[in-house]
Design an enzyme around this catalytic site. Structure first.
Site, mmCIF file in Angstrom:
data_model
loop_
_atom_site.group_PDB
_atom_site.id
_atom_site.type_symbol
_atom_site.label_atom_id
_atom_site.label_comp_id
_atom_site.label_asym_id
_atom_site.label_seq_id
_atom_site.Cartn_x
_atom_site.Cartn_y
_atom_site.Cartn_z
ATOM 1 C CG ASN A 259 -0.145 0.463 2.552
ATOM 2 O OD1 ASN A 259 0.900 -0.281 2.854
ATOM 3 N ND2 ASN A 259 -0.617 1.162 3.231
ATOM 4 C CD GLU B 128 7.624 4.557 10.316
ATOM 5 O OE1 GLU B 128 6.731 4.506 10.617
ATOM 6 O OE2 GLU B 128 8.865 5.215 10.286
ATOM 7 C CG LEU B 129 6.167 -2.187 12.980
ATOM 8 C CD1 LEU B 129 6.592 -3.033 14.161
ATOM 9 C CD2 LEU B 129 6.935 -3.108 11.604
ATOM 10 C CB CYS C 60 0.147 2.354 8.586
ATOM 11 S SG CYS C 60 0.670 3.916 7.940
ATOM 12 C CD GLU D 72 10.171 5.401 6.902
ATOM 13 O OE1 GLU D 72 8.834 5.211 6.619
ATOM 14 O OE2 GLU D 72 11.215 4.350 6.593
HETATM 15 P P1 NAD Z 1 3.772 -7.494 5.350
HETATM 16 O O1 NAD Z 1 4.568 -7.176 6.754
HETATM 17 O O2 NAD Z 1 3.152 -8.940 5.254
HETATM 18 O O3 NAD Z 1 4.917 -7.339 4.171
HETATM 19 C C1 NAD Z 1 5.552 -6.252 4.154
HETATM 20 C C2 NAD Z 1 7.099 -6.549 3.078
HETATM 21 O O4 NAD Z 1 7.723 -7.671 4.013
HETATM 22 C C3 NAD Z 1 6.638 -7.285 1.851
HETATM 23 O O5 NAD Z 1 7.725 -6.693 0.884
HETATM 24 C C4 NAD Z 1 7.003 -8.642 2.140
HETATM 25 O O6 NAD Z 1 7.519 -9.595 0.955
HETATM 26 C C5 NAD Z 1 8.288 -8.654 3.171
HETATM 27 N N1 NAD Z 1 8.340 -9.679 4.090
HETATM 28 C C6 NAD Z 1 7.481 -10.799 4.400
HETATM 29 N N2 NAD Z 1 7.838 -11.662 5.128
HETATM 30 C C7 NAD Z 1 9.244 -11.478 5.133
HETATM 31 C C8 NAD Z 1 10.547 -11.860 5.958
HETATM 32 N N3 NAD Z 1 10.421 -13.207 6.642
HETATM 33 N N4 NAD Z 1 11.767 -11.387 5.823
HETATM 34 C C9 NAD Z 1 11.770 -10.189 5.119
HETATM 35 N N5 NAD Z 1 10.801 -9.468 4.537
HETATM 36 C C10 NAD Z 1 9.581 -10.210 4.402
HETATM 37 O O7 NAD Z 1 2.920 -6.247 5.253
HETATM 38 P P2 NAD Z 1 1.520 -6.420 4.294
HETATM 39 O O8 NAD Z 1 0.398 -7.098 4.657
HETATM 40 O O9 NAD Z 1 2.037 -5.998 2.976
HETATM 41 O O10 NAD Z 1 1.212 -4.556 4.566
HETATM 42 C C11 NAD Z 1 0.397 -4.292 5.968
HETATM 43 C C12 NAD Z 1 0.865 -3.793 6.930
HETATM 44 O O11 NAD Z 1 1.923 -2.730 6.625
HETATM 45 C C13 NAD Z 1 0.010 -3.439 8.043
HETATM 46 O O12 NAD Z 1 0.281 -4.034 9.430
HETATM 47 C C14 NAD Z 1 0.198 -1.764 7.821
HETATM 48 O O13 NAD Z 1 -0.158 -1.426 9.097
HETATM 49 C C15 NAD Z 1 1.861 -1.679 7.649
HETATM 50 N N6 NAD Z 1 2.057 -0.291 7.211
HETATM 51 C C16 NAD Z 1 2.734 0.227 8.072
HETATM 52 C C17 NAD Z 1 3.015 1.812 7.599
HETATM 53 C C18 NAD Z 1 3.660 2.623 8.528
HETATM 54 O O14 NAD Z 1 4.532 3.779 8.022
HETATM 55 N N7 NAD Z 1 3.679 2.602 9.547
HETATM 56 C C19 NAD Z 1 2.455 2.105 6.205
HETATM 57 C C20 NAD Z 1 2.127 1.362 5.588
HETATM 58 C C21 NAD Z 1 1.545 0.003 6.013
#
Ligand code: NAD
Length: 489
Positions: free
Chosen positions: A151, A249-250, A283, A458
């Site tokens: 996203n 950033e979670l 997020c 960030e």
């Molecule tokens: P996700 O954690 O499933 O994936 C994020 C990235 O991590 C992807 O590129 C994925 O391939 C990679 N990844 C997955 N497993 C991994 C591993 N074992 N080692 C290294 N990399 C790995 O997230 P998602 O479902 O795509 O996105 C949604 C989440 O992101 C939500 O929790 C949302 O709140 C968060 N988010 C946070 C912010 C912020 O700025 N705080 C912004 C946008 C989204």
């Protein structure tokens, strides 16, 4: 099916070791084949970034020249905004109205960090030794692994690439396997801007292989991650291998606090933006409405009425306000959490079901959770269009309920009482507080959270410093020969 997407490694475009289908969430049909980077390609991308870090083509550039490359990239992003937006909408289902305006604004982030490149100054230390001169140089932290979710990915990568490149780092950017199209297309702009080979590499692949190999690679110095807390735990454990610096950033479960003295209609509109824009897949989604009990009925009546008028439709139409979720997995998870919450006592005021149409649409949903503050929809991040409502009667109760979460990313406070706005904003534990507004961002302003929402910031000048480290340089100014070699100087 579109299959022109390629990986970008060491200044060259190449196919993946394998390919996978990317689904258009508005139809549920595959629309493109994407290249998958496996271990060998991830390793090659990191090696290229590591070579580029000290190669004169990049390390020999002045900071101002790095800034100019970022300005050039900003201009190219602006020019390609509508094309990138179209790809993002096809790949993620996010409405074109938002993708096109967001990507145009992403250019401002590259411009901002272009301006910062030659302002990362060192300092001189008045050291306590008469024959020494010491100064601190700001050096790039090294090879950065930037790992982003699907996203707002052009935005989430700009807040990593902008400061990293301004500081002189090199980057391997990993796009999410859920929708890698926009970032693979963006790689063409990096190439056109003229960054030397290896400075920026753009790959995609699956988390357990591509993401894990990247984040644990011994030549990676910093991992800048945005995603969910579960993946963050993997990242932290992967970096026990390379001991890389990590920023996280979670997610969030952000409170949206409405006091009775506010302009109710304006707060209703802001609440719609906070939870139903991007179909709640944000997020910072304001997913917990905390409303002062005396105005609850009035506020909810207006909110339910406004929600009934949200224009649901194809994300590719400029008039559409609300599109599908990005994946079927998310749709099923939201169905499950809403059903559980209803079993726990939450009352459905709007939505509460998937929409009867192709693709992964879920209705804008409002759950009255008054009296069931442990409902799953209140405690878990849904990353979807579900608003949970609770009430308060005192300022302290509002603060306590706002803080009763493991997250701490954002908060909204709606009140016309100036002193209360200051008091509450100070005591809410979140990295961002919006007062009488919501979901506003700027390259100048830091962004990030407390608790399980992660750490590191960030945006802003401080983020650029995160991509630097200092080097202490000692110069002996005496003409006398060094005499005793066995004492520390
Ligand atoms: P996700 O954690 O499933 O994936 C994020 C990235 O991590 C992807 O590129 C994925 O391939 C990679 N990844 C997955 N497993 C991994 C591993 N074992 N080692 C290294 N990399 C790995 O997230 P998602 O479902 O795509 O996105 C949604 C989440 O992101 C939500 O929790 C949302 O709140 C968060 N988010 C946070 C912010 C912020 O700025 N705080 C912004 C946008 C989204």
């Amino acid at each position: 099916m579109d299959s022109h997407f390629q990986l970008y490694i060491d200044g060259q475009f190449e196919p993946g070791a394998a390919t996978f289908a990317s689904v258009n969430p508005a139809t549920g049909e595959a629309w493109a084949r994407m290249p998958e980077a496996r271990t060998e390609q991830v390793n090659r991308a990191v090696e290229a970034a590591n070579r580029a870090l000290t190669d004169s083509a990049w390390a020999g550039l002045t900071a101002s020249a790095r800034g100019k490359l970022l300005y050039k990239l900003a201009g190219l992003v602006e020019k390609a905004a509508s094309q990138l937006a179209e790809i993002e909408t096809n790949d993620t289902g996010k409405i074109i109205r938002e993708t096109s305006s967001q990507i145009a604004y992403v250019a401002e982030y590259y411009r901002y960090y272009g301006g910062i490149a030659d302002k990362l100054e060192g300092s001189s230390i008045p050291v306590d030794k008469p024959d020494m001169q010491v100064w601190l140089e700001r050096q790039p932290v090294g090879v950065v692994a930037a790992i982003v979710p699907w996203n707002s990915q052009l935005f989430l990568s700009a807040v990593k690439l902008g400061p990293a490149l301004a500081a002189g780092c090199t980057v391997v950017l990993k796009a999410s396997e859920e929708a890698p199209g926009p970032l693979l297309e963006f790689a063409k702009l990096v190439h056109e801007a003229g960054f030397p080979p290896g400075v920026v590499n753009v790959i995609t692949g699956f988390g357990p292989e591509c993401g894990a190999v990247l984040s644990s690679h011994p030549k990676v110095d910093k991992v800048a991650f945005t995603g969910g807390p579960e993946t963050a735990r993997h990242i932290v454990s992967n970096t026990s291998n390379n001991l890389a610096k990590v920023s996280l950033e979670l997610g969030g479960k952000s409170p949206f606090i409405v006091f009775a003295d506010t302009d109710i209609q304006s707060a209703v509109n802001a609440q719609v933006a906070a939870i139903f824009a991007a179909s709640g897949q944000s997020c910072v989604a304001g997913s917990r409405l905390l409303i002062e009990a005396s105005v609850k009925e009035r506020f909810l009546a207006l909110l339910v009425e406004r929600v009934s008028r949200i224009r649901v439709g194809s994300p590719n139409e400029m008039t559409t306000e609300y599109g599908p979720l990005c994946t079927e997995r998310q749709l099923r998870n939201i169905e499950k959490v809403v059903a559980n919450s209803v079993r726990q006592g939450a009352r459905v005021l709007a939505g509460g079901n998937a929409l009867q149409r192709d693709g992964y649409y879920y209705a804008p949903t409002i759950l009255d959770c008054t009296g069931v503050s442990n409902a799953d929809s209140i405690t878990t991040e849904l990353f979807g269009p579900v608003l949970s409502v609770d009430t308060f009667t005192t300022e302290q109760e509002a603060i306590d309920k706002a803080n009763s979460t493991v997250y701490g990313l954002a908060a909204g406070i709606f009140t016309t009482n100036l002193t209360r706005a200051h008091r509450v904003s100070r005591r809410v534990r979140s990295g961002i507080v919006w007062i009488n507004t919501y979901r506003a961002v700027s390259p100048l302003v830091p962004f990030g959270g407390f608790g399980l929402s992660g750490h590191g910031r960030e945006g802003g000048m401080a983020a650029a410093l995160e991509y630097t480290t200092t080097k202490s340089v000692w110069l002996r100014t005496s003409d006398e020969p060094i005499s005793d070699p066995f004492v520390m100087r």
